[in-house]
Design a protein around this motif. Structure first.
Motif, short mmCIF file in Angstrom:
data_model
loop_
_atom_site.label_atom_id
_atom_site.label_comp_id
_atom_site.label_asym_id
_atom_site.label_seq_id
_atom_site.Cartn_x
_atom_site.Cartn_y
_atom_site.Cartn_z
N PRO A 172 72.08 29.38 27.00
CA PRO A 172 73.25 29.62 26.13
C PRO A 172 74.30 30.53 26.77
CG PRO A 172 71.23 29.74 24.85
CD PRO A 172 70.82 29.64 26.28
N ARG A 173 73.85 31.63 27.39
CA ARG A 173 74.78 32.54 28.07
C ARG A 173 75.43 31.86 29.26
NH1 ARG A 173 71.79 38.18 29.04
NH2 ARG A 173 73.86 38.64 29.90
N LEU A 174 74.65 31.05 29.99
CA LEU A 174 75.18 30.32 31.13
C LEU A 174 76.27 29.36 30.68
CD1 LEU A 174 75.08 29.30 34.11
CD2 LEU A 174 73.30 27.71 33.36
N PHE A 175 76.02 28.60 29.62
CA PHE A 175 77.00 27.62 29.14
C PHE A 175 78.26 28.30 28.62
CE2 PHE A 175 73.38 24.41 28.16
CZ PHE A 175 73.26 24.16 29.51
N ARG A 176 78.10 29.46 27.98
CA ARG A 176 79.29 30.18 27.52
C ARG A 176 80.14 30.64 28.69
NH1 ARG A 176 75.73 32.25 23.42
NH2 ARG A 176 75.24 34.07 24.71
N ALA A 177 79.47 31.10 29.75
CA ALA A 177 80.22 31.54 30.94
C ALA A 177 80.96 30.37 31.58
CB ALA A 177 79.25 32.17 31.95
#
Length: 448
Positions: free
Chosen positions: A327-332
């Motif tokens: 999730p954090r990767l996709f937001r970045a």
């Protein structure tokens, strides 16, 4: 007084006839018994001989099985040869198993007549998923012919299996070559990126979108310094638009020609064109373009985004988007938040950073195309105006740090970077040349 001198003969016995009959019957019975005994003896002998033959066969089978087991223990790839169609083994000598995926196996083979090495990819097509994976890759490989794209030599098809005979790349993966070198400068990076861009320009001219471009799918043809770099693994490839024409290669350009043997039905099945591409989320998380995550229509621009990520890794040994969870990767990725901080970015030229910036652009229409990358000043000048500093130490150190972080994370958490999104996880067996292994089957479906 008269007397009779005649003898009175005894009256014949009534049993005499029967005794004679009984003698004859007993004689015949003895003869019959002897015959029956002989037949039984012969039958017993035949059974005994049959038992002996069966015993010898059983012993022979046991010996063969023990030899087979011994061969399997000494040669783990021996059992795999039996899966190959006789037409394949008649022409190619199967040497070793290179790698395997959910629906595919890859072996190193040698042509029996020319002794030329090849890689044979066995695709299982029993189910719908395996059939889709096969048709996708085969549909692309049958139509490409470029020095920087993996070449298909021939195809063997059976009811449930397809054998793709491909050129064998023995030079290792892109990052393996970088690590193995003692020095690595921007000029070395531009050489590799020019070959990748040339291959992408050709593929995009044909309308092919790779959709899983990453360093593991970029292989050197041979270990020499002058080796060409080739793009492999088209199991997730799709077509940007439907077409009923074929292309022929002339150098780096593709020339469109009418093809009488072109099978439009095959293209329909193998590619599913843009509609299929829009509705699936496929690839390796760290290399996914923002439009794919945002469920927007994707085009060949997704490959150019991946090329930007590869360039960033190639110059620094680290990922532009590197987070501990998906999730954090996709937001970045959706924010496009990356930076050029840390080592060795202070030693990297502004032209190289400009090259990355123009690829890692959120809007696909503003992203450089493959044609434009080949005209970028950084590639055209072969980094002549760039720093000549050796980046090898910083790149190797960053790659080792990332590998250490990845190994410390729990594999079952599903957040380990570098793995494909719940799909074809090709595992590598041992060292040596390999092809990207993939099974498009488990792409996550996304509602439009």
């Amino acid at each position: 007084m008269g007397t009779s001198s005649g003898k009175v003969l005894p009256e014949p016995s009534k049993n005499g006839y029967f005794c004679l009959i009984n003698s004859v019957v007993n004689f015949k019975k003895q003869e019959t018994d002897k015959e029956n005994c002989k037949e039984k003896q012969q039958a017993w002998l035949w059974r005994r001989r049959s038992d002996r033959r069966a015993s010898r066969r059983a012993i022979s089978e046991e010996v063969k099985e023990s030899v087979h087991l011994e061969e399997r223990m000494t040669n783990p790839n021996a059992k795999f040869r039996a899966k190959f169609d006789p037409r394949v083994t008649a022409r190619y000598d199967i040497k070793a198993l290179i790698g395997s995926g959910s629906f595919s196996r890859v072996v190193r083979a040698e042509h029996r007549r020319t002794r030329q090495p090849f890689a044979i990819k066995l695709l299982e097509v029993k189910g719908r998923e395996g059939h889709e994976a096969c048709q996708s890759e085969l549909g692309v490989l049958r139509r490409v012919n470029h020095c920087n794209v993996i070449r298909l030599a021939e195809v063997f098809e059976t009811q449930y299996r397809v054998y793709l005979v491909l050129e064998l790349a023995t030079g290792g993966e892109l990052l393996e070559r970088v690590i193995a070198r003692g020095t690595f400068r921007e000029r070395d990076a531009t050489k590799a990126l020019m070959m990748v861009s040339s291959g992408l320009r050709y593929l995009h001219t044909l309308g092919v979108i790779h959709r899983d471009l990453k360093p593991e799918n970029l292989l050197y043809y041979h270990p020499g310094q002058d080796s060409r770099l080739i793009i492999t693994d088209f199991g997730l490839a799709c077509w940007e638009n439907k077409t009923t024409v074929s292309f022929q290669s002339r150098g780096d350009t593709a020339v469109m020609t009418q093809d009488a043997d072109f099978d439009s039905v095959d293209v329909e099945k193998s590619c599913q064109a843009k509609d299929w591409a829009v509705r699936t989320l496929c690839g390796t998380p760290e290399y996914l373009a923002p439009e794919m995550l945002a469920r927007r229509p994707c085009s060949s621009a997704v490959d150019m985004w991946a090329l930007g990520v590869i360039t960033y890794i190639l110059l620094s040994g680290s990922l532009p988007f590197d987070q501990s969870s998906r999730p954090r990767l996709f937001r970045a990725i959706l924010r496009g938040s990356y930076s050029f901080h840390g080592d060795p970015w202070k030693s990297v030229s502004s032209l190289a950073k400009s090259f990355i910036d123009r690829l890692l652009t959120l809007e696909p229409e503003h992203r450089m195309t493959a044609e434009e990358t080949l005209k970028h000043p950084w590639l055209v000048s072969m980094a002549a105006c760039s720093s000549n500093k050796n980046l090898h130490r910083s790149i190797s150190r960053n790659l080792q740090r990332r590998a250490s972080r990845a190994s410390s994370r729990c594999p079952s958490s599903g957040s380990t970077p570098g793995s494909r999104i719940s799909m074809r996880s090709g595992s590598r067996l041992g060292s040596g040349p390999r092809l990207g292994l993939s099974d498009r089957s488990q792409c996550q479906k996304i509602a439009a």
